[in-house]
Scaffold this active site. Structure first.
Site, PDB file in Angstrom:
ATOM      1  N   ASN A  75       0.837  -1.198   0.000  1.00  0.00           N
ATOM      2  CA  ASN A  75       0.000   0.000   0.000  1.00  0.00           C
ATOM      3  C   ASN A  75       0.873   1.249   0.000  1.00  0.00           C
ATOM      4  O   ASN A  75       1.769   1.396   0.831  1.00  0.00           O
ATOM      5  CB  ASN A  75      -0.923   0.014   1.223  1.00  0.00           C
ATOM      6  CG  ASN A  75      -1.937   1.142   1.168  1.00  0.00           C
ATOM      7  OD1 ASN A  75      -1.592   2.307   1.288  1.00  0.00           O
ATOM      8  ND2 ASN A  75      -3.197   0.791   0.991  1.00  0.00           N
TER       9      ASN A  75
ATOM     10  N   CYS B  65      -6.772  -1.409   5.669  1.00  0.00           N
ATOM     11  CA  CYS B  65      -7.130  -2.280   4.546  1.00  0.00           C
ATOM     12  C   CYS B  65      -8.586  -2.677   4.712  1.00  0.00           C
ATOM     13  O   CYS B  65      -8.918  -3.548   5.519  1.00  0.00           O
ATOM     14  CB  CYS B  65      -6.242  -3.512   4.462  1.00  0.00           C
ATOM     15  SG  CYS B  65      -6.561  -4.469   2.946  1.00  0.00           S
ATOM     16  N   LEU B  66      -9.429  -2.041   3.934  1.00  0.00           N
ATOM     17  CA  LEU B  66     -10.868  -2.231   4.066  1.00  0.00           C
ATOM     18  C   LEU B  66     -11.290  -3.654   3.708  1.00  0.00           C
ATOM     19  O   LEU B  66     -12.002  -4.324   4.453  1.00  0.00           O
ATOM     20  CB  LEU B  66     -11.584  -1.206   3.194  1.00  0.00           C
ATOM     21  CG  LEU B  66     -13.112  -1.260   3.133  1.00  0.00           C
ATOM     22  CD1 LEU B  66     -13.683   0.159   3.144  1.00  0.00           C
ATOM     23  CD2 LEU B  66     -13.583  -1.977   1.863  1.00  0.00           C
ATOM     24  N   VAL B  67     -10.831  -4.153   2.555  1.00  0.00           N
ATOM     25  CA  VAL B  67     -11.330  -5.438   2.071  1.00  0.00           C
ATOM     26  C   VAL B  67     -10.783  -6.607   2.888  1.00  0.00           C
ATOM     27  O   VAL B  67     -11.432  -7.645   2.994  1.00  0.00           O
ATOM     28  CB  VAL B  67     -11.036  -5.616   0.570  1.00  0.00           C
ATOM     29  CG1 VAL B  67      -9.560  -5.876   0.309  1.00  0.00           C
ATOM     30  CG2 VAL B  67     -11.904  -6.712  -0.039  1.00  0.00           C
TER      31      VAL B  67
ATOM     32  N   TYR C  22     -11.593  -3.767  -6.948  1.00  0.00           N
ATOM     33  CA  TYR C  22     -11.369  -5.192  -6.798  1.00  0.00           C
ATOM     34  C   TYR C  22     -11.975  -6.009  -7.940  1.00  0.00           C
ATOM     35  O   TYR C  22     -12.773  -5.514  -8.738  1.00  0.00           O
ATOM     36  CB  TYR C  22     -11.975  -5.689  -5.478  1.00  0.00           C
ATOM     37  CG  TYR C  22     -11.685  -4.816  -4.293  1.00  0.00           C
ATOM     38  CD1 TYR C  22     -10.367  -4.567  -3.893  1.00  0.00           C
ATOM     39  CD2 TYR C  22     -12.709  -4.217  -3.560  1.00  0.00           C
ATOM     40  CE1 TYR C  22     -10.094  -3.760  -2.797  1.00  0.00           C
ATOM     41  CE2 TYR C  22     -12.448  -3.419  -2.463  1.00  0.00           C
ATOM     42  CZ  TYR C  22     -11.140  -3.189  -2.092  1.00  0.00           C
ATOM     43  OH  TYR C  22     -10.882  -2.381  -1.014  1.00  0.00           O
TER      44      TYR C  22
ATOM     45  N   ASN D 247      -2.100  -4.967  -6.284  1.00  0.00           N
ATOM     46  CA  ASN D 247      -2.298  -3.827  -5.387  1.00  0.00           C
ATOM     47  C   ASN D 247      -1.548  -2.587  -5.864  1.00  0.00           C
ATOM     48  O   ASN D 247      -2.054  -1.463  -5.740  1.00  0.00           O
ATOM     49  CB  ASN D 247      -1.891  -4.195  -3.958  1.00  0.00           C
ATOM     50  CG  ASN D 247      -2.688  -3.421  -2.918  1.00  0.00           C
ATOM     51  OD1 ASN D 247      -3.868  -3.116  -3.130  1.00  0.00           O
ATOM     52  ND2 ASN D 247      -2.069  -3.099  -1.806  1.00  0.00           N
TER      53      ASN D 247
ATOM     54  N   CYS E 252     -11.832   1.568  -1.087  1.00  0.00           N
ATOM     55  CA  CYS E 252     -10.526   0.915  -1.014  1.00  0.00           C
ATOM     56  C   CYS E 252      -9.507   1.949  -0.587  1.00  0.00           C
ATOM     57  O   CYS E 252      -9.469   3.053  -1.154  1.00  0.00           O
ATOM     58  CB  CYS E 252     -10.145   0.336  -2.374  1.00  0.00           C
ATOM     59  SG  CYS E 252      -8.462  -0.314  -2.461  1.00  0.00           S
ATOM     60  N   VAL E 253      -8.659   1.599   0.385  1.00  0.00           N
ATOM     61  CA  VAL E 253      -7.682   2.573   0.860  1.00  0.00           C
ATOM     62  C   VAL E 253      -6.494   2.719  -0.082  1.00  0.00           C
ATOM     63  O   VAL E 253      -5.673   3.620   0.090  1.00  0.00           O
ATOM     64  CB  VAL E 253      -7.184   2.219   2.273  1.00  0.00           C
ATOM     65  CG1 VAL E 253      -8.324   2.242   3.268  1.00  0.00           C
ATOM     66  CG2 VAL E 253      -6.482   0.862   2.287  1.00  0.00           C
ATOM     67  N   GLN E 254      -6.386   1.840  -1.083  1.00  0.00           N
ATOM     68  CA  GLN E 254      -5.264   1.912  -2.018  1.00  0.00           C
ATOM     69  C   GLN E 254      -5.621   2.666  -3.303  1.00  0.00           C
ATOM     70  O   GLN E 254      -4.722   3.172  -3.987  1.00  0.00           O
ATOM     71  CB  GLN E 254      -4.791   0.494  -2.361  1.00  0.00           C
ATOM     72  CG  GLN E 254      -3.677   0.373  -3.403  1.00  0.00           C
ATOM     73  CD  GLN E 254      -2.289   0.694  -2.881  1.00  0.00           C
ATOM     74  OE1 GLN E 254      -2.120   1.563  -2.035  1.00  0.00           O
ATOM     75  NE2 GLN E 254      -1.280  -0.005  -3.390  1.00  0.00           N
TER      76      GLN E 254
END
Length: 261
Positions: free
Chosen positions: A15, A80-82, A137, A167, A198-200
């Site tokens: 990330n 990391c949300l997912v 995703y 990622n 998504c945080v990325q």
């Protein structure tokens, strides 16, 4: 507090976005508020956003929480949300309790915020009961995110899965591409738009632009995490660039607890 607030983040090893967007939001906040912040991270190994890698990565989160509590951070964010959502409905609560316990056991107690829980809480703060969302995703993981959010009482009217498994490839996506996706997903019955679930996936540069374009609240996982971190610190959740959630109206608003049967 005489020293700056220490912001800790547990991040996937690949990330590169959460360590830029959250500092950018809090640096913007420093232009309008007196508090100052420093940023500290610990990493969990993950390169591809797949169910197997996410589960293995989550197993490293306890170690990361202990490492960050060594630095006596004032708040800890699991970025990391997912990874959280793929562990099953409501898992953010279990994760937050467990990781907080690790910081307590290590003599450096700190509130723990997960990006998954923060997004759910942010929607609750906005009273957004019907939303649309964009995620980078693969379709099956995006479906997991949709199901997790709906299990929290929010209806996802429509969503877009961009189908990017790598990622670093997610981090390389052009945030301006989100404008067209948001236009296509725009629905008059949606209360809010999650521009990046998504945080990325970068989105901060266009949050305010899309919000003005659609005329409704627009948020991201990073914006929601920042709101939750500030409230966990007992600070007003205000930051330029952060859309409606950080615009001032919800500076002192905390989420209404989930009602369970």
């Amino acid at each position: 507090m005489t020293r700056p607030y220490r912001i800790g983040q547990i991040v996937p090893s690949s990330n590169v976005t959460m360590e830029t967007e959250i500092p950018a939001l809090l640096r913007a906040r420093e232009t309008v508020a007196p508090e100052r912040f420093t940023f500290h991270s610990s990493r969990m190994r993950m390169t591809r956003v797949t169910a197997d890698e996410l589960a293995a990565m989550d197993g490293e989160s306890d170690r990361c929480a202990v490492e960050l509590s060594d630095a006596r951070v004032d708040v800890l964010g699991y970025a990391c949300l997912v990874a959280i959502m793929s562990m099953g409905p409501g898992y953010h609560r279990e994760s937050q309790r467990r990781l907080h316990g690790r910081t307590v056991d290590n003599g450096g107690p700190a509130p723990v915020v997960t990006s998954a829980g923060a997004l759910v809480d942010g929607l609750r703060v906005l009273d957004a009961r019907r939303i649309v969302l964009i995620a980078p995703y693969l379709p099956e993981l995006t479906r997991t995110v949709v199901d997790y959010i709906e299990a929290e009482g929010v209806t996802v009217l429509d969503h877009r899965a961009l189908g990017v498994p790598g990622n670093l490839d997610v981090a390389a996506l052009d945030p301006r591409g989100l404008i067209a996706h948001a236009r296509e997903l725009d629905r008059p019955d949606a209360d809010a738009v999650v521009l990046s679930a998504c945080v990325q996936m970068p989105s901060l540069d266009v949050i305010d632009e899309v919000q003005q374009l659609l005329g409704k609240p627009v948020l991201s996982a990073a914006v929601a995490t920042t709101h939750r971190m500030l409230r966990a610190l007992g600070l007003p959740a205000v930051a330029p660039l952060g859309g409606a959630l950080l615009g001032g109206e919800y500076a002192f608003t905390d989420p209404t607890p989930t009602v369970t049967a």
